[in-house]
Design an enzyme around this catalytic site. Structure first.
Site, PDB file in Angstrom:
ATOM      1  N   THR A 153       0.866  -1.171   0.000  1.00  0.00           N
ATOM      2  CA  THR A 153       0.000   0.000   0.000  1.00  0.00           C
ATOM      3  C   THR A 153       0.904   1.222   0.000  1.00  0.00           C
ATOM      4  OG1 THR A 153      -1.621  -1.210   1.289  1.00  0.00           O
ATOM      5  CG2 THR A 153      -1.791   1.157   1.389  1.00  0.00           C
ATOM      6  N   GLU A 173      -3.816  -3.754  -2.984  1.00  0.00           N
ATOM      7  CA  GLU A 173      -3.734  -4.933  -2.110  1.00  0.00           C
ATOM      8  C   GLU A 173      -2.372  -5.615  -2.181  1.00  0.00           C
ATOM      9  OE1 GLU A 173      -5.070  -7.572   0.896  1.00  0.00           O
ATOM     10  OE2 GLU A 173      -5.255  -5.494   0.362  1.00  0.00           O
ATOM     11  N   THR A 183      -4.419   1.707  -2.144  1.00  0.00           N
ATOM     12  CA  THR A 183      -3.793   0.408  -2.387  1.00  0.00           C
ATOM     13  C   THR A 183      -4.420  -0.324  -3.565  1.00  0.00           C
ATOM     14  OG1 THR A 183      -3.182  -1.674  -1.293  1.00  0.00           O
ATOM     15  CG2 THR A 183      -5.382  -0.814  -0.846  1.00  0.00           C
TER      16      THR A 183
END
Length: 584
Positions: free
Chosen positions: A399, A419, A417
Site C-alpha cells: 500500500t 492490495e 492500495t
C-alpha cells in the site's frame, strides 16, 4: 487457513505549504517553512509541489501525488484499487473522511472463495479475475476535488501524465518487486509486456514508460470520473476481470463483474474515528477500515500506564500486549458498517479499555487472547451478536500513504492500495493500470463479520491519522503493510509521544508487530539484538523469517510555525522529504 500479512498498500506522507523557493536535495528529513513533502517517490513529491505552486490546495496536491504514485509505484497503488482519505479542513476546523474502498461485485456470495466447502488456495485466489473488487480510487479523487479541492482533473493529473509519457528510472526496489512477482505477471500478457523483458523483471536503471496509463489519465482529465466508470475504459475493466488476458496457457479464475457494478459504485463521506491520548486528539479512519478503531483501543489500554517512566523493555512489553488485545477485538467484531452492527462505541470506551488492561500480565506475554465483550459499554445494547475471536487472516502488506498540508492549514492523510504487490497481476489492456485483488481481504469462510457479500467492502487495516493538539494540527502518520499498518502507526505514536523520540527516530526505530498470533513479526537483524533478548525474557517469540515492516511517512507541525517532513531513512529505499524554504 491462517493468513499472515503479505500485501502492500501505497502509503506516503506528504505535507505542503506554499510560496517559497524549492530545495531539491534528497533527504528523508527536512524542516522549514512553506511547502513540505515526504513521500516514497521523489516524482510524486515534485508533482504535489508543482500543483501547490500553481495555487492548488492540499486536496489538489494529494490527488496529483497519488496519480504520480500510480505510475512510479504501480505495484502498491493506482486507479485499479481504492483507499481512505482523512482531511482536516482548516476553515471549518473539522475532520472528514472519504471512503473509496473497493466493493464486491453484485455476483458475490459468502461461498465465492469456497470449492466443495473448503477454502481455495490463497495465491490462486489473488492472481485471478475473481479477486478484483470494483475500483474506488477515481471516484474518491472526484469527491475530494469536487467537495474540497480548487482544481479539476485536467490540472492535477497533468504531472502524472508527463511522468507516464516521458518515463521514470526504475529503482532497485522496483526491480526487486518485479522479480518477486515474475510468476504472477507471466500469467498475463498485458502485464508481461509492460513489466517484464523476455519473461524477466525490468532491470534497475531502465527508463520505463507507460503510454497506456497516460491515455487513461488523459481520458479522466477530459471526461472526469465518468470516463472510468462508463464507456470504453469501463468495458475494458469488465472484460479484463471476466476474461483475464492470460498468456503461456495460464489458467486463472475468472470474475463476474458487470458494467452496472462500475456505474453504481459510490464513495462514502464518513465521520472519522475520534479518540484522545495524552492531550492529543487523534482522528482516524472509521469502518470499513479497522485501523482507526484498533489504534485507538490499543492507545486507550496503554494510557493507563506511565510508559515513559518504565524501563524500555517493560514499556515495549505493554505495547505488544495492548496490541494483542486490540487485535483480538478487531478480528471478532469489525467489518463493513453497512452489513455488520459493530460495537464501535464500546470498543472505543475508556472503561472497556480499563477492563482489557486488567488482563495484561506485567511480567509475562500472553498467547492468542480471546476477544473482550464491548457490548456492556455500548450506548445501544440491543445488538445480540457475540462473535468469537478468529485467527488473523492473511492480509496483503502493499500500500502507500501520504500527507499534505497547504498554506491555509488544510491537511490530507491518505492511504490507498491495490492490495498485494501487483494486485491481481492483471493490467487492463489498452489502459496500463493493474487491477486490485482486494476481495481476498474478506474471510474466505464463516460465520464471521468479514465474509464476502454482494456490494460489501472488505475490512481494511489502513490507518491514515491526523493528530491535533490545542485545536491545531500536531502531526500526521500512516504506513503501508496490511495488518502491520495498525502496529506501525501505533508504535510510531508511542515512540513519539511516550518515549519522546524525534519523529525521524520514531519512524526509523525497529518495528515489532503483534497481532494476537503465536509470534510477533519483527524486521531483519532484530532477533539477536539486546532489545529482542530483553523482550524474550517476558516470553515474547519472534516470527521467522523476519521481513521489513511498512514504509511510514509523517509530518510534524512544530510550535514555532515550521514544519518537519519525515520519510523512511532505510526502508523501501530511502524516502524523499522536501521543504520549499529550508530552516537555517
Amino acid at each position: 487457513m491462517t493468513r499472515s500479512a503479505t500485501a502492500l498498500t501505497c502509503t506516503l506522507t506528504l505535507s505542503i505549504i506554499l510560496n517559497a523557493p524549492l530545495a531539491l536535495a534528497k533527504t528523508p528529513v527536512a524542516t522549514g517553512s512553506g511547502g513540505a513533502v515526504a513521500t516514497i517517490s521523489e516524482k510524486a513529491s515534485q508533482s504535489a509541489l508543482a500543483i501547490l505552486n500553481k495555487g492548488g490546495n492540499a486536496i489538489d496536491a494529494a490527488v496529483a501525488a497519488a496519480a504520480t504514485l500510480g505510475v512510479t509505484d504501480p505495484f502498491s497503488c493506482g486507479i485499479g484499487g481504492g483507499g481512505f482519505m482523512v482531511i482536516y479542513l482548516a476553515k471549518d476546523k473539522r475532520v472528514i473522511t472519504i471512503d473509496h474502498r473497493e466493493t464486491a461485485p453484485a455476483s458475490f456470495t459468502p461461498a465465492v472463495f469456497l470449492e466443495g466447502g473448503k477454502e481455495i488456495d490463497f495465491e490462486k485466489a489473488v492472481a485471478s479475475g475473481a479477486s478484483v473488487g470494483v475500483p474506488g480510487t477515481v471516484r474518491g479523487w472526484h469527491e475530494a476535488l469536487e467537495r474540497y479541492g480548487s482544481m479539476k482533473f485536467k490540472q492535477v493529473l497533468a504531472p502524472a501524465i508527463d511522468v507516464a509519457t516521458k518515463g521514470f528510472t526504475v529503482s532497485d526496489t522496483f526491480s526487486h518487486l518485479t522479480r518477486e512477482n515474475e510468476g504472477k505477471f507471466r500469467q498475463f500478457g498485458t502485464t508481461s509486456a509492460l513489466y517484464l523483458r523476455d519473461g524477466k523483471a525490468v532491470t534497475a536503471g531502465t527508463t520505463l514508460r507507460n503510454p497506456d496509463m497516460a491515455k487513461a489519465y488523459r481520458e479522466i482529465a477530459a471526461r472526469g470520473q465518468r470516463a472510468f466508470y462508463e464507456g470504453p475504459m469501463a468495458r475494458a475493466i469488465v472484460d479484463a476481470v471476466n476474461r483475464p488476458p492470460v498468456a503461456n496457457g495460464a489458467q486463472v479464475r475468472a470474475g463476474r463483474m458487470t458494467l452496472a457494478d462500475l456505474a453504481n459504485y459510490e464513495a462514502r463521506i464518513r465521520q472519522p474515528v475520534l479518540s484522545t491520548y495524552r492531550g492529543y486528539e487523534l482522528y482516524g479512519m472509521p469502518l470499513p477500515s479497522s485501523g482507526g478503531i484498533t489504534v485507538a483501543e490499543a492507545l486507550n489500554i496503554l494510557e493507563g500506564y506511565d510508559l515513559k517512566s518504565l524501563p524500555r523493555a517493560n514499556a515495549e512489553h505493554l505495547y505488544l500486549e495492548a496490541s494483542r488485545l486490540a487485535f483480538a477485538d478487531r478480528n471478532a467484531y469489525l467489518a463493513d458498517p453497512e452489513y455488520v452492527d459493530a460495537p464501535v462505541s464500546g470498543l472505543l470506551s475508556k472503561e472497556f479499555a480499563a477492563q482489557r488492561r486488567a488482563q495484561i500480565d506485567l511480567k509475562r506475554a500472553s498467547a492468542n487472547v480471546s476477544a473482550g465483550d464491548p457490548y456492556a459499554f455500548q450506548d445501544d445494547q440491543s445488538i445480540p451478536l457475540r462473535p468469537q475471536t478468529r485467527p488473523l487472516q492473511r492480509e496483503s502488506a502493499h500500500t502507500t500513504h501520504f500527507t499534505v498540508s497547504d498554506k491555509e492549514g488544510n491537511v490530507v492523510s491518505y492511504t490507498f492500495t491495490i492490495e498485494s504487490w501487483g494486485g491481481s497481476g492483471i493490467v487492463v489492456p489498452g489502459y496500463g493500470f493493474l487491477l486490485n485483488n482486494e476481495m481476498t481481504d474478506f474471510d474466505f469462510s464463516g460465520p464471521r463479520p468479514n465474509v464476502p457479500e454482494a456490494g460489501k467492502r472488505p475490512r481494511s487495516s489502513m490507518a491514515p491519522t491526523i493528530a491535533l493538539k490545542d485545536g491545531k494540527p500536531a502531526f500526521t502518520i500512516g504506513s503501508p503493510g496490511g495488518a502491520t499498518i495498525i502496529t506501525t502507526v501505533l508504535q510510531t505514536i508511542v515512540n513519539y509521544v511516550d518515549f519522546g523520540m524525534p519523529m525521524d527516530a520514531a519512524v526509523n526505530a525497529p518495528r515489532l508487530s503483534e497481532r494476537n498470533g503465536a509470534a510477533t513479526s519483527v524486521e531483519p537483524g532484530f532477533g539477536g539484538s539486546a532489545q529482542a533478548q530483553a523482550l524474550s525474557a517476558f516470553g515474547h517469540k519472534w516470527e521467522d523469517p523476519a521481513e521489513e515492516i511498512g514504509a511510514a511517512n509523517a509530518i510534524v507541525f512544530n510550535p514555532d510555525g515550521t514544519v518537519t517532513a519525515v520519510s523512511e531513512g532505510r526502508r523501501h529505499g530511502v524516502g524523499s522529504a522536501l521543504v520549499q524554504k529550508s530552516a537555517h
